[in-house]
Scaffold this motif. Structure first.
Motif, mmCIF file in Angstrom:
data_model
loop_
_atom_site.group_PDB
_atom_site.id
_atom_site.type_symbol
_atom_site.label_atom_id
_atom_site.label_comp_id
_atom_site.label_asym_id
_atom_site.label_seq_id
_atom_site.Cartn_x
_atom_site.Cartn_y
_atom_site.Cartn_z
ATOM 1 N N LEU A 59 0.811 -1.225 0.000
ATOM 2 C CA LEU A 59 0.000 0.000 0.000
ATOM 3 C C LEU A 59 0.844 1.274 0.000
ATOM 4 O O LEU A 59 0.324 2.367 -0.248
ATOM 5 C CB LEU A 59 -0.926 0.005 1.222
ATOM 6 N N ALA A 60 2.128 1.138 0.306
ATOM 7 C CA ALA A 60 3.016 2.300 0.443
ATOM 8 C C ALA A 60 3.703 2.625 -0.884
ATOM 9 O O ALA A 60 3.868 1.738 -1.717
ATOM 10 C CB ALA A 60 4.066 2.012 1.515
ATOM 11 N N PRO A 61 4.093 3.863 -1.079
ATOM 12 C CA PRO A 61 3.925 4.997 -0.177
ATOM 13 C C PRO A 61 2.551 5.646 -0.339
ATOM 14 O O PRO A 61 1.895 5.471 -1.373
ATOM 15 C CB PRO A 61 5.029 5.962 -0.631
ATOM 16 N N ILE A 62 2.144 6.393 0.688
ATOM 17 C CA ILE A 62 0.919 7.189 0.586
ATOM 18 C C ILE A 62 1.307 8.664 0.651
ATOM 19 O O ILE A 62 2.392 9.012 1.127
ATOM 20 C CB ILE A 62 -0.121 6.825 1.670
ATOM 21 N N LYS A 63 0.411 9.496 0.176
ATOM 22 C CA LYS A 63 0.650 10.942 0.158
ATOM 23 C C LYS A 63 0.006 11.593 1.379
ATOM 24 O O LYS A 63 -0.927 11.048 1.969
ATOM 25 C CB LYS A 63 0.053 11.556 -1.107
ATOM 26 N N THR A 64 0.482 12.777 1.705
ATOM 27 C CA THR A 64 -0.070 13.540 2.826
ATOM 28 C C THR A 64 -1.566 13.740 2.621
ATOM 29 O O THR A 64 -2.011 14.127 1.545
ATOM 30 C CB THR A 64 0.639 14.895 2.939
ATOM 31 N N GLY A 65 -2.327 13.429 3.661
ATOM 32 C CA GLY A 65 -3.785 13.553 3.605
ATOM 33 C C GLY A 65 -4.481 12.270 3.213
ATOM 34 O O GLY A 65 -5.690 12.141 3.367
ATOM 35 N N GLU A 66 -3.732 11.295 2.727
ATOM 36 C CA GLU A 66 -4.322 10.024 2.319
ATOM 37 C C GLU A 66 -4.467 9.072 3.500
ATOM 38 O O GLU A 66 -3.791 9.226 4.525
ATOM 39 C CB GLU A 66 -3.464 9.346 1.242
ATOM 40 N N ALA A 67 -5.318 8.070 3.307
ATOM 41 C CA ALA A 67 -5.523 7.026 4.306
ATOM 42 C C ALA A 67 -5.688 5.693 3.595
ATOM 43 O O ALA A 67 -6.243 5.636 2.494
ATOM 44 C CB ALA A 67 -6.753 7.330 5.152
ATOM 45 N N VAL A 68 -5.179 4.636 4.220
ATOM 46 C CA VAL A 68 -5.353 3.272 3.727
ATOM 47 C C VAL A 68 -5.735 2.398 4.918
ATOM 48 O O VAL A 68 -5.524 2.778 6.073
ATOM 49 C CB VAL A 68 -4.073 2.729 3.037
ATOM 50 N N ILE A 69 -6.282 1.225 4.619
ATOM 51 C CA ILE A 69 -6.743 0.347 5.698
ATOM 52 C C ILE A 69 -6.116 -1.028 5.571
ATOM 53 O O ILE A 69 -5.900 -1.519 4.456
ATOM 54 C CB ILE A 69 -8.299 0.276 5.703
ATOM 55 N N THR A 70 -5.782 -1.615 6.735
ATOM 56 C CA THR A 70 -5.257 -2.977 6.794
ATOM 57 C C THR A 70 -5.989 -3.732 7.903
ATOM 58 O O THR A 70 -6.729 -3.147 8.681
ATOM 59 C CB THR A 70 -3.737 -2.991 7.134
ATOM 60 N N LYS A 71 -5.700 -5.021 7.965
ATOM 61 C CA LYS A 71 -6.185 -5.810 9.094
ATOM 62 C C LYS A 71 -5.458 -5.354 10.357
ATOM 63 O O LYS A 71 -4.379 -4.781 10.287
ATOM 64 C CB LYS A 71 -5.907 -7.294 8.856
ATOM 65 N N GLY A 72 -6.015 -5.674 11.503
ATOM 66 C CA GLY A 72 -5.423 -5.286 12.771
ATOM 67 C C GLY A 72 -4.336 -6.219 13.275
ATOM 68 O O GLY A 72 -3.651 -5.909 14.240
ATOM 69 N N CYS A 73 -4.185 -7.376 12.634
ATOM 70 C CA CYS A 73 -3.190 -8.378 13.031
ATOM 71 C C CYS A 73 -3.346 -8.717 14.517
ATOM 72 O O CYS A 73 -4.411 -9.142 14.904
ATOM 73 C CB CYS A 73 -1.784 -7.915 12.656
ATOM 74 N N ASN A 74 -2.325 -8.485 15.348
ATOM 75 C CA ASN A 74 -2.401 -8.880 16.759
ATOM 76 C C ASN A 74 -3.034 -7.824 17.667
ATOM 77 O O ASN A 74 -3.043 -7.995 18.885
ATOM 78 C CB ASN A 74 -0.999 -9.211 17.294
ATOM 79 N N LEU A 75 -3.538 -6.764 17.095
ATOM 80 C CA LEU A 75 -4.235 -5.740 17.891
ATOM 81 C C LEU A 75 -5.618 -6.262 18.275
ATOM 82 O O LEU A 75 -6.154 -7.159 17.614
ATOM 83 C CB LEU A 75 -4.390 -4.449 17.089
ATOM 84 N N PRO A 76 -6.242 -5.670 19.282
ATOM 85 C CA PRO A 76 -7.602 -6.089 19.646
ATOM 86 C C PRO A 76 -8.661 -5.484 18.713
ATOM 87 O O PRO A 76 -9.843 -5.502 19.034
ATOM 88 C CB PRO A 76 -7.752 -5.557 21.077
ATOM 89 N N ASN A 77 -8.237 -4.955 17.568
ATOM 90 C CA ASN A 77 -9.129 -4.282 16.614
ATOM 91 C C ASN A 77 -9.067 -5.001 15.270
ATOM 92 O O ASN A 77 -8.009 -5.493 14.876
ATOM 93 C CB ASN A 77 -8.695 -2.827 16.441
ATOM 94 N N ARG A 78 -10.183 -5.029 14.580
ATOM 95 C CA ARG A 78 -10.240 -5.697 13.284
ATOM 96 C C ARG A 78 -9.400 -4.974 12.237
ATOM 97 O O ARG A 78 -8.786 -5.606 11.393
ATOM 98 C CB ARG A 78 -11.698 -5.783 12.814
ATOM 99 N N TYR A 79 -9.381 -3.625 12.297
ATOM 100 C CA TYR A 79 -8.683 -2.837 11.277
ATOM 101 C C TYR A 79 -7.750 -1.796 11.877
ATOM 102 O O TYR A 79 -7.975 -1.329 12.997
ATOM 103 C CB TYR A 79 -9.693 -2.054 10.423
ATOM 104 N N VAL A 80 -6.753 -1.423 11.062
ATOM 105 C CA VAL A 80 -5.938 -0.243 11.322
ATOM 106 C C VAL A 80 -6.100 0.657 10.098
ATOM 107 O O VAL A 80 -5.925 0.201 8.962
ATOM 108 C CB VAL A 80 -4.438 -0.568 11.513
ATOM 109 N N ILE A 81 -6.480 1.901 10.351
ATOM 110 C CA ILE A 81 -6.561 2.891 9.270
ATOM 111 C C ILE A 81 -5.326 3.777 9.423
ATOM 112 O O ILE A 81 -5.123 4.390 10.462
ATOM 113 C CB ILE A 81 -7.857 3.705 9.358
ATOM 114 N N HIS A 82 -4.497 3.772 8.399
ATOM 115 C CA HIS A 82 -3.231 4.494 8.426
ATOM 116 C C HIS A 82 -3.405 5.826 7.703
ATOM 117 O O HIS A 82 -3.833 5.854 6.542
ATOM 118 C CB HIS A 82 -2.143 3.687 7.712
#
Length: 176
Positions: A59-82
């Protein structure tokens, strides 16, 4: 301190963004290459484990102001929005880029049917954005987006210091 506006609960807590249980997604204050770093990105990658970096690579690189989403892996959350927020004094117009960051994170949350999200005040660490200004940009953008939010019903801002928590709590009191 929880208040509801347009059916959406908006709140703030003091704590570690990578340890927020009970949220579908957490937001990462990412760098352009979506790699571990200092601050929020370091905490999230450390807690999520090496799988998060693997999710981020294509997904990288991203530009300033952009957002992408991934799975949460070992976090207690389903997703991480970067989100890649602006470096204050370098990326201009900083307020618009920061608003886009927040806006794009919420749009991704909606697309993935996220009901609850924990979010830091983006760009206020190493990127140097003044905290009070960043809070105002975030809350103004949230207010503009509320009519579009159908899935998202809970938004919690997460900070690490008492000082930032008190500033945010006061801003949220004025938000309503």
């Amino acid at each position: 301190m929880k208040k509801t506006l347009s059916g959406i609960a908006v709140d703030c807590v003091k704590g570690d963004i990578a340890a927020q249980k009970g949220y579908d997604a957490v937001v990462n204050a990412a760098n352009a290459w979506l790699r571990p770093g200092g601050g929020v990105a370091g905490f999230i990658h450390a807690a999520a484990g090496p799988g998060l970096l693997e999710e981020c690579r294509p997904l990288a690189p991203i530009k300033t102001g952009e957002a992408v989403i991934t799975k949460g892996c070992n976090l207690p959350n389903r997703y991480v929005i970067h989100c890649l927020g602006p470096v204050y004094g370098k990326d201009e117009p900083a307020h618009e880029l920061l608003a886009n960051c927040f806006r794009n994170a919420l749009k991704l949350a909606e697309q993935h049917k996220v009901t609850s999200i924990a979010i830091p005040v983006i760009s206020t660490g190493a990127f140097g954005y003044p905290f009070k200004e960043a809070v105002q940009v975030s809350l103004t953008t949230l207010k503009e987006m509320m009519p579009e939010l159908k899935s998202v019903k809970k938004i919690t801002f997460v900070v690490r210091s008492d000082e930032k928590y008190n500033i945010l709590k006061k801003a949220l009191a004025n938000f309503y």
